[in-house]
Scaffold this active site. Structure first.
Site, PDB file in Angstrom:
ATOM      1  N   ASP A  98       0.858  -1.194   0.000  1.00 18.97           N
ATOM      2  CA  ASP A  98       0.000   0.000   0.000  1.00 18.97           C
ATOM      3  C   ASP A  98       0.890   1.239   0.000  1.00 18.97           C
ATOM      4  OD1 ASP A  98      -2.325   1.469  -0.064  1.00 18.97           O
ATOM      5  OD2 ASP A  98      -3.155   0.668   1.792  1.00 18.97           O
ATOM      6  N   ASP A  99       0.275   2.390  -0.306  1.00 23.73           N
ATOM      7  CA  ASP A  99       1.071   3.632  -0.300  1.00 23.73           C
ATOM      8  C   ASP A  99       1.395   4.077   1.118  1.00 23.73           C
ATOM      9  OD1 ASP A  99      -1.615   4.248   0.174  1.00 23.73           O
ATOM     10  OD2 ASP A  99      -1.694   5.932  -1.228  1.00 23.73           O
ATOM     11  N   ASP A 102      -2.195   4.754   8.021  1.00 24.50           N
ATOM     12  CA  ASP A 102      -2.486   5.933   8.844  1.00 24.50           C
ATOM     13  C   ASP A 102      -2.993   5.448  10.201  1.00 24.50           C
ATOM     14  OD1 ASP A 102      -3.806   8.185  10.005  1.00 24.50           O
ATOM     15  OD2 ASP A 102      -3.957   9.152   8.067  1.00 24.50           O
TER      16      ASP A 102
HETATM   17  O1  LIG Z   1      -4.465   3.238   7.814  1.00 20.31           O
HETATM   18  P1  LIG Z   1      -5.784   3.797   7.376  1.00 20.31           P
HETATM   19  O2  LIG Z   1      -6.268   4.899   8.305  1.00 20.31           O
HETATM   20  O3  LIG Z   1      -6.833   2.764   7.157  1.00 20.31           O
HETATM   21  O4  LIG Z   1      -5.545   4.571   5.996  1.00 20.31           O
HETATM   22  C1  LIG Z   1      -4.695   4.139   4.980  1.00 20.31           C
HETATM   23  C2  LIG Z   1      -5.447   3.906   3.694  1.00 20.31           C
HETATM   24  O5  LIG Z   1      -6.145   5.101   3.310  1.00 20.31           O
HETATM   25  C3  LIG Z   1      -5.884   5.379   1.937  1.00 20.31           C
HETATM   26  O6  LIG Z   1      -6.782   4.677   1.103  1.00 20.31           O
HETATM   27  P2  LIG Z   1      -8.276   5.186   0.817  1.00 20.31           P
HETATM   28  O7  LIG Z   1      -9.223   4.439   1.698  1.00 20.31           O
HETATM   29  O8  LIG Z   1      -8.309   6.679   0.900  1.00 20.31           O
HETATM   30  O9  LIG Z   1      -8.556   4.739  -0.675  1.00 20.31           O
HETATM   31  P3  LIG Z   1      -7.662   4.975  -1.987  1.00 20.31           P
HETATM   32  O10 LIG Z   1      -6.418   4.147  -1.822  1.00 20.31           O
HETATM   33  O11 LIG Z   1      -8.529   4.503  -3.074  1.00 20.31           O
HETATM   34  O12 LIG Z   1      -7.331   6.447  -2.080  1.00 20.31           O
HETATM   35  C4  LIG Z   1      -4.485   4.839   1.727  1.00 20.31           C
HETATM   36  O13 LIG Z   1      -4.241   4.537   0.353  1.00 20.31           O
HETATM   37  C5  LIG Z   1      -4.472   3.577   2.567  1.00 20.31           C
HETATM   38  O14 LIG Z   1      -4.961   2.472   1.843  1.00 20.31           O
HETATM   39  O1  HPA Z   2      -2.052  11.261   5.029  1.00 24.93           O
HETATM   40  C1  HPA Z   2      -2.745  10.773   4.093  1.00 24.93           C
HETATM   41  N1  HPA Z   2      -2.597  11.195   2.794  1.00 24.93           N
HETATM   42  C2  HPA Z   2      -3.330  10.695   1.772  1.00 24.93           C
HETATM   43  N2  HPA Z   2      -4.268   9.762   1.919  1.00 24.93           N
HETATM   44  C3  HPA Z   2      -4.473   9.303   3.184  1.00 24.93           C
HETATM   45  N3  HPA Z   2      -5.348   8.368   3.617  1.00 24.93           N
HETATM   46  C4  HPA Z   2      -5.180   8.259   4.932  1.00 24.93           C
HETATM   47  N4  HPA Z   2      -4.221   9.113   5.380  1.00 24.93           N
HETATM   48  C5  HPA Z   2      -3.750   9.776   4.297  1.00 24.93           C
HETATM   49 MG   LIG Z   3      -5.784   3.070  -0.112  1.00 21.41          MG
END
Ligand SMILES: O=P(O)(O)OC[C@H]1O[C@H](OP(=O)(O)OP(=O)(O)O)[C@H](O)[C@@H]1O
Ligand code: HPA
Ligand SMILES: [Mg+2]
Length: 165
Positions: A98-99, A102
């Site tokens: 994952d990127d 959080d």
């Molecule tokens: O540790 P957490 O608080 O669960 O947050 C982390 C996740 O939040 C974001 O995804 P998002 O749900 O925004 O979806 P996306 O990847 O499609 O942008 C990010 O890419 C992680 O997958």
């Molecule tokens: O710090 C952040 N940046 C972008 N996307 C996210 N989703 C959860 N935390 C973050």
């Molecule tokens: Mg995500």
């Protein structure tokens, strides 16, 4: 929730370098991962870089979202699960990418599906760190990470006039 206090903007160059640094760390584990499960959508970009660096060609997605309006986390929305082919042994030998982590809720949800997989992300905030096996850079919980695919060029206020960073 309002936007966190601090900003951590990441350029494409920096993201590529950091994702490569993650690949180096993973290579050093000598674990011979046979597949990547990337957590969409954010995990797609580091997964592309890591799959190239580690020569892993079997790529699966788990489609999950919880941030429905930018900074506010809502309930987990699982749109697509993982093929039984990869989850049958609890995900042994699978690399989950994952990127960022959080709160750690997304990683924890996927860990329940693949308890034996190795979890990697590029950036981590303290609450998510216990959920992740390998990451590159930790930022504080009150920081928002701005990824290049979410950004455009805009005017920046000078620091003396209250720029956030
Ligand atoms: O540790 P957490 O608080 O669960 O947050 C982390 C996740 O939040 C974001 O995804 P998002 O749900 O925004 O979806 P996306 O990847 O499609 O942008 C990010 O890419 C992680 O997958
Ligand atoms: O710090 C952040 N940046 C972008 N996307 C996210 N989703 C959860 N935390 C973050
Ligand atoms: Mg995500």
């Amino acid at each position: 929730m309002s936007l966190p206090e601090k900003a951590f903007p990441v350029s494409w160059d920096q993201f590529h370098r950091d994702a490569r640094a993650l690949a180096w760390r993973l290579a050093g584990l000598n674990q011979n991962f046979h597949a990547i499960v990337c957590i969409t959508r954010g995990g797609l970009v580091p997964a592309a870089i890591i799959s190239r660096e580690l020569n892993i060609r079997l790529i699966e997605t788990v489609c999950i979202a919880s941030y429905h309006d930018y900074v506010n986390q809502g309930e987990m929305n699982l749109l697509k699960g993982i093929t039984p082919e990869l989850s049958k042994d609890g995900g042994a030998g699978v690399l989950v990418v994952d990127d960022l982590t959080d709160t750690g809720k997304t990683a924890s949800e996927v860990r329940a599906m693949l308890p034996k997989a190795h979890f990697a992300c590029v950036y981590a905030k303290p609450s998510g760190v216990p959920m992740i096996d390998t990451f590159v850079t930790e930022v504080s919980q009150d920081t928002w990470i701005y990824f290049p695919w979410d950004m455009g060029f805009t005017y920046q206020e000078p620091i003396a006039k209250g720029a956030k960073g």
